[in-house]
Design an enzyme around this catalytic site. Structure first.
Site, short mmCIF file in Angstrom:
data_model
loop_
_atom_site.label_atom_id
_atom_site.label_comp_id
_atom_site.label_asym_id
_atom_site.label_seq_id
_atom_site.Cartn_x
_atom_site.Cartn_y
_atom_site.Cartn_z
N GLU A 296 -5.80 2.12 -1.23
CA GLU A 296 -6.63 1.34 -0.30
C GLU A 296 -7.82 2.12 0.25
O GLU A 296 -8.20 1.92 1.40
CB GLU A 296 -5.77 0.84 0.88
CG GLU A 296 -4.74 -0.17 0.50
CD GLU A 296 -4.13 -0.87 1.72
OE1 GLU A 296 -4.09 -0.25 2.80
OE2 GLU A 296 -3.72 -2.03 1.59
N GLU B 247 0.49 -5.32 -3.33
CA GLU B 247 1.28 -5.39 -2.08
C GLU B 247 1.22 -6.80 -1.51
O GLU B 247 0.20 -7.18 -0.92
CB GLU B 247 0.75 -4.40 -1.02
CG GLU B 247 1.05 -2.96 -1.34
CD GLU B 247 0.59 -2.01 -0.24
OE1 GLU B 247 0.50 -2.41 0.93
OE2 GLU B 247 0.30 -0.84 -0.58
C1 GAL Z 1 -1.01 -1.11 3.39
C2 GAL Z 1 -0.67 0.24 2.77
C3 GAL Z 1 0.83 0.43 2.68
C4 GAL Z 1 1.49 0.08 3.98
C5 GAL Z 1 1.11 -1.33 4.36
C6 GAL Z 1 1.68 -1.79 5.67
O1 GAL Z 1 -2.27 -1.09 3.93
O2 GAL Z 1 -1.24 0.33 1.51
O3 GAL Z 1 1.09 1.75 2.32
O4 GAL Z 1 1.08 0.98 4.93
O5 GAL Z 1 -0.26 -1.43 4.52
O6 GAL Z 1 3.05 -1.76 5.63
#
Ligand code: GAL
Length: 846
Positions: free
Chosen positions: A182, A251
């Site tokens: 990110e 994600e």
């Molecule tokens: C994203 C990140 C993850 C985790 C998630 C929130 O931005 O890539 O590693 O932190 O947010 O749980």
């Protein structure tokens, strides 16, 4: 001799042929990842190996497979693997090779997100803190010392994976790797160097020659051939930066993480399923649940500030490894429905048409006659009935129906066919003979941690020091200590008035001791401002400030530099106003960590433990110890720390993490019945307001012996350890489900070859199954076919109810582990014409 060599050559040749046969060629194109020449629709889920134990891994992986996952995604945790520079750890919970091999054995693929910056609510975003002290280093930018270290660790991991033949190109399960994480979200803060850093990261990764593709998430400018992927609650609107790259979602947040002091976030499965279906509807072919199993932040691994020890995440598999139902089951059904569409999905882009306002159809149609359709109602208020290919379909608001044959609905995201299963903690006393825990005082021993400076490595420094630079995160604790002389005539001693100690800290917790007594404390994420009324005496006074970190920051531009600890101002004011003395610039004495940490009280024997009663309670800075028998059975174990304040705990020398049951969630924003319709946000659906954020702390079964286990805690603020209790977590005995006449029949009635027709079950079915194989349904607490109301545990009859409901359900279910009941008037008769009826059942298993 010659014969022998010939044999060897032949064997080698055979080996090479076998290898070549099992090695998979992974590439990608506009539609999908391509494995051995075939495009794939893949469902993935994150499990972070150090957030559970190797003993738990096989079961977690099996449950993931049963839930319909094809891929397990994990980050690689640099701080765990290289706690000290060049000293590697790949043992126990950090046995990455074992984890990847277990996934392989289960027949699943791996997405390895090396980072090595991972964010992940992990301490310092996954960076080992020693990295901060590398001369000249600047994190995550075009900086030579940083790039050197990043390359060294990334290479180390890739080499290890190669050595073990774990890349798909070598016959292993890893089909994809990730570099960085990110960076696109924050790269503007790094100026022009950001661009060159990202270019370098990409080419460095590519040079490692893994033989499988790489991705960068949230990186719109990811250079070719890196696949830029999406993270978020929804990614259906995302498009990759090249038409030659597939639309991938790394994600999909299945819930959200918990912070100490915060209420618990949850994400309704109807919305999660909606987001997934929308993604595949709009051309996606790979999505990953972050998290599928969240697990536990053992030890001091939780990120910050103030991330809790539980990393449950409201994931389909809960922190303890139990299925969260109906979340897990509804998603399993969704995955089946998506897979039924695979042939059409990989063949072509969807044709998207509007079926009315907020109503959308996507059709995947192949030349060979395969057809799959997704019908969506993205409106948040009203259900709709749409006409598609001449047939009419009911679409609840904020839902997607999946039609693997373009005709019949296999699944609708808002219509749940999986039962709710409760899980519950059963309390057990710590005491072997089952006596009440109140009697346990005598079994505890204690050691008082000195207030202020007690170690020989304490040192003097003028001014206030930032905490991470001082402790290198070797401990959560840093003492700031000051001795000062107060002359009798100073205003601070005026009769009836107190002095006020003003402290400002970057966090996360401060305790102020005046002349050995706790005078006040406070906590905060990044700014603590305290005004503590104190009593000083004429002559010598000591001010001992204990500053405590609760997880180092893990997110944001320059998160590594936000700092922690008491950086001032610190002043002494007279309560009446008037004069004020600056203490910040004085000569302070510093002590990194605790005496008890240095003597290893948590892990080694010590003769200092005092077992004389009375046991001191409700006093700060005490180490406590007791022994206990493991709770009986094989269920997951948790300690309920209610009664204690805040600290760190160890079971048989293993740190189970920070406990803080006195950290109370705020009062606002909670709801028990969050409307899943409409865009989800991390604070949309919250529960547990006004209650402790976390009282239960996971103790992995494998860390326990049947008897003679040791529990050690360091209690910072003061509490009563004798109130601690143990619980085991069970899948409860209750099953609840409500299925309407407009639900699709179970997705299991579809098989890929009978996809088009021949399905003899065409009506919805309510299916129940006791989660424990030795149990049967023993009673039906509620059953109504008609217009029942309410949710699990509080079902009530509506105005319409078939009088046969209860007896029919009893007959079908009692005495069996599972039962299936058709939801139709054919079975229940017609209690009220012209109304869509539902069957609601609450059953219990025993
Ligand atoms: C994203 C990140 C993850 C985790 C998630 C929130 O931005 O890539 O590693 O932190 O947010 O749980």
């Amino acid at each position: 001799m010659v014969q022998g060599r010939k044999m060897k050559m032949i064997l080698l040749l055979i080996l090479q042929i076998v290898m070549a046969a099992t090695a998979a060629n992974v590439t990608y194109d506009h539609r999908a990842l391509v494995i051995d020449g075939k495009r794939k629709v893949l469902i993935s889920g994150s499990i972070h190996y150090p957030r559970s134990t190797p003993e738990m891994w096989p079961d977690l992986i099996q449950k993931s497979k049963d839930g319909g996952l094809d891929v397990i995604e994990t980050y690689v945790f640099w701080s765990g693997h290289e706690p000290e520079k060049n000293k590697y750890n790949f043992e126990g919970r950090y046995d990455l090779v074992k984890f990847v091999k277990l996934v392989e054995e289960a027949g699943l693929y791996v997405h390895l997100r090396i980072g090595p910056y991972v964010c992940a609510e992990w301490n310092y975003g996954g960076f080992p803190v020693w990295l901060h002290f590398v001369p000249g280093i600047k994190f995550r930018t075009d900086n030579e010392p940083f790039k050197e270290e990043m390359q060294r660790f990334t290479t180390k991991i890739v080499d290890l994976m190669k050595q073990e033949k774990l890349y798909a190109s070598q016959g292993g399960p890893i089909i994809l790797s990730q570099i960085e994480n990110e960076y696109g979200n924050i790269n503007s803060a790094y100026g022009t160097a950001a661009k060159s850093y990202i270019k370098w990261s990409a080419s460095m990764a590519l040079s490692l020659d893994t033989g499988v593709p790489w991705n960068m998430c949230q990186q719109a400018d990811a250079p070719d051939p890196m696949i830029n992927t999406c993270n978020g609650f929804y990614c259906d609107q995302f498009t990759p930066n090249s038409n030659n790259k597939p639309k991938m979602w790394t994600e999909n947040w299945s819930g959200w993480f918990l912070g100490f002091g915060d209420p618990s976030p949850y994400r309704p499965v109807e919305d999660l399923a909606f987001a997934v279906a929308r993604f595949y509807q709009r051309g996606g072919t790979f999505q990953n649940y972050y998290m599928y199993h969240g697990g536990t932040n053992f030890d001091r691994t939780s990120g910050g500030p103030l991330i809790s020890t539980s990393y449950d995440y409201d994931a389909p598999i809960d922190e303890y490894g139990l299925l969260r139902q109906p979340k897990w089951g509804h998603l399993r059904d969704l995955h089946k429905a998506i897979k039924l569409c695979e042939d059409a999905l990989i063949a072509t882009d969807p044709t998207i048409t509007s079926l009315g306002s907020n109503l959308e159809a996507a059709v995947y149609k192949t030349s060979s006659g395969s057809c799959a359709a997704f019908l969506a109602n993205v409106g948040t208020k009203s259900d709709a009935t749409v006409t598609f290919n001449g047939k009419s379909y009911h679409l609840p608001a904020w839902s997607v129906s999946i039609l693997p044959d373009c005709k019949n609905v296999a699944f609708n995201t808002a219509k749940i066919n999986s039962a709710t299963e409760s899980t519950a903690f059963t309390r057990q006393s710590l005491k072997p003979d089952g006596g009440s825990s109140a009697e346990l005082g005598s079994q505890w021993s204690y050691i008082k941690e000195p207030t202020g400076i007690s170690k020989s490595d304490a040192f003097l420094k003028p001014g206030l020091l930032e905490q991470i630079n001082t402790t290198a995160d070797k401990s959560d604790y840093l003492w700031y200590s000051l001795r000062m002389d107060i002359k009798g005539d100073e205003t601070f001693l005026d009769e009836g008035s107190k002095a006020v100690l003003h402290i400002e800290s970057l966090g996360q917790v401060v305790y102020a001791f005046i002349n050995g007594k706790l005078a006040g404390s406070g906590h905060g994420k990044q700014k603590i401002s305290l005004d503590i009324p104190i009593n000083l005496v004429a002559g010598k006074n000591t001010i001992d400030l204990l500053s405590v970190t609760v997880g180092l920051a893990n997110y944001g531009a320059f998160f590594d530099l936000v700092g922690a600890g008491i950086t001032g101002p610190v002043t002494l004011k007279s309560a009446k106003g008037g004069s004020s003395i600056d203490l910040a610039s004085q000569q302070w004495t510093y002590q990194v960590g605790l005496k008890g940490e240095d003597s290893g009280l948590a892990t080694v024997e010590s003769s200092e433990w005092v077992s004389k009663s009375p046991l001191p309670t409700k006093q700060p800075l005490i180490w406590y110890k007791t022994t206990f028998d493991a709770p009986s059975g094989s269920e997951p174990v948790a300690i309920d720390f209610t009664g204690t304040g805040k600290g760190i705990a160890w079971v048989n020398g293993q740190s189970i993490g920070r406990y803080w049951p006195t950290s109370i969630a705020g009062n606002g924003g909670c709801t028990d019945s969050c409307d899943y319709r409409g865009s989800y946000r991390a604070n949309k659906c919250l529960k547990n307001c006004g209650k402790p954020s976390q009282t239960l702390y996971h103790v992995p079964r494998s860390w326990l012996k049947p008897s003679g286990n040791t529990l050690v805690l360091f209690e910072e603020m003061g509490g009563d350890p004798t109130q601690i209790s143990f619980g085991t977590k069970q899948t409860g005995s209750n099953l609840c489900l409500m299925v309407s006449q407009s639900h699709p029949p179970p997705v299991d009635t579809w098989t890929s070859d009978s996809k088009i027709s021949n399905r003899n079950i065409t009506r919805p079915v309510l299916s129940l199954k006791c989660p424990v194989s030795t149990q049967v349904i023993s009673s039906i607490k509620f059953a109504s076919f008609g217009t029942p109301q309410g949710t699990c545990g509080s079902f009530t009859h509506g105005h319409c109810n078939s009088s046969r409901s209860l007896s029919l359900v009893q007959k079908a279910c009692i005495g069996s582990r599972s039962c299936n009941i058709e939801v139709s008037t054919r079975v229940f008769g017609e209690p009220c014409r012209g109304v869509v009826k539902s069957l609601a059942v609450e059953a219990s298993c025993s």
